[in-house]
Write a protein that holds these residues in place. Structure first.
Motif, PDB file in Angstrom:
ATOM      1  N   PRO A   1      35.388 -42.022  70.854  1.00 31.84           N
ATOM      2  CA  PRO A   1      34.173 -42.422  71.567  1.00 31.84           C
ATOM      3  C   PRO A   1      33.788 -43.861  71.277  1.00 31.84           C
ATOM      4  O   PRO A   1      34.157 -44.415  70.242  1.00 31.84           O
TER       5      PRO A   1
ATOM      6  N   ALA B   1      36.460 -37.332  70.451  1.00 33.28           N
ATOM      7  CA  ALA B   1      35.294 -37.201  71.328  1.00 33.28           C
ATOM      8  C   ALA B   1      34.913 -35.737  71.489  1.00 33.28           C
ATOM      9  O   ALA B   1      35.764 -34.856  71.537  1.00 33.28           O
TER      10      ALA B   1
ATOM     11  N   ASP C   1      29.608 -37.395  73.854  1.00 32.48           N
ATOM     12  CA  ASP C   1      30.224 -38.694  73.586  1.00 32.48           C
ATOM     13  C   ASP C   1      30.633 -39.404  74.869  1.00 32.48           C
ATOM     14  O   ASP C   1      30.940 -38.769  75.879  1.00 32.48           O
TER      15      ASP C   1
ATOM     16  N   LEU D   1      33.296 -42.189  76.608  1.00 34.17           N
ATOM     17  CA  LEU D   1      34.593 -42.853  76.500  1.00 34.17           C
ATOM     18  C   LEU D   1      34.686 -43.947  77.556  1.00 34.17           C
ATOM     19  O   LEU D   1      34.314 -43.730  78.714  1.00 34.17           O
TER      20      LEU D   1
ATOM     21  N   THR E   1      30.816 -39.894  80.266  1.00 34.40           N
ATOM     22  CA  THR E   1      30.186 -39.057  79.244  1.00 34.40           C
ATOM     23  C   THR E   1      30.196 -37.606  79.697  1.00 34.40           C
ATOM     24  O   THR E   1      29.848 -37.309  80.844  1.00 34.40           O
TER      25      THR E   1
ATOM     26  N   TRP F   1      37.906 -34.804  75.701  1.00 34.38           N
ATOM     27  CA  TRP F   1      36.791 -34.321  74.890  1.00 34.38           C
ATOM     28  C   TRP F   1      37.124 -32.920  74.380  1.00 34.38           C
ATOM     29  O   TRP F   1      37.572 -32.069  75.135  1.00 34.38           O
TER      30      TRP F   1
END
Length: 200
Positions: free
Chosen positions: A37, A65, A69, A71, A85, A198
């Motif tokens: 992240p 992540a 979070d 990215l 997100t 994630w």
């Protein structure tokens, strides 16, 4: 004849070495998984030098992540960038249409994404095309067009000028027995080299 064979072998070896060098430089290296992240900025800015190490420590990004979070991802064209997100996840999401539901033996998982265009080009895509979910066995599941009671769906045709934002739910249909493990997102309908991941 032996001399010609040696020349051919030497030429083949040179080509192989050149190909390995190109691969080492990143040419044609395939997808890059982004799961670190972005570091979050410290809540307070302080000019005192004694506070700097603490601020640096608080802004360090976690190793992998997770939900909540952000990215930073890049598309295929220069200037094509998004901050993505995963805000919320709803397992066993309910359909907002009484006549439309998951197939027998399956369930829906809704993932709320926020997209922010941080690049210099207009972002234009169908975000659900670039999203995938995987379970703990490595089985992958694509998205489906469905409205859920958790909130509005992500548009199937998102256009964002630089600085623009989009928010919405993307729905995945998975077997009831599957344990969702990760969700991924890639720009350019998933064809960009960078893929955000994630853990759920």
């Amino acid at each position: 004849m032996l001399h010609h064979t040696r020349i051919r072998l030497a030429a083949t070896a040179a080509v192989a070495v050149a190909a390995m060098a190109l691969t080492a430089c990143g040419a044609g290296s395939g997808d890059e998984i982004v799961d670190k992240p972005k570091a979050t900025a410290s809540a307070k800015a302080d000019s005192g030098s004694d506070k700097e190490p603490a601020a640096e420590k608080s802004s360090a990004a976690p190793d992998v992540a997770k939900v909540g979070d952000t990215l930073g991802l890049k598309g295929m064209e220069p200037g094509s960038e998004l901050d993505v997100t995963v805000l919320k996840v709803v397992d066993n999401a309910k359909s907002s249409d009484e006549f439309f539901a998951p197939e027998s033996g399956n369930r829906w998982i809704g993932v709320q994404f926020q997209l922010v265009n941080t690049g210099t080009k207009v972002y234009s895509d169908a975000p659900m095309n670039g999203a995938k979910m995987a379970d703990d066995q490595g089985q992958q599941f694509g998205t489906m067009i469905a409205d859920i009671t958790a909130g509005p769906s992500m548009s199937s045709d998102v256009r964002l000028k630089p600085g623009g934002k989009a928010l919405g739910w993307i729905v995945f249909e998975v077997p009831k027995a599957s344990k969702a493990a990760t969700v991924t997102f890639g720009m350019d309908s998933g064809f960009a080299e960078q893929i955000g991941e994630w853990k759920l």
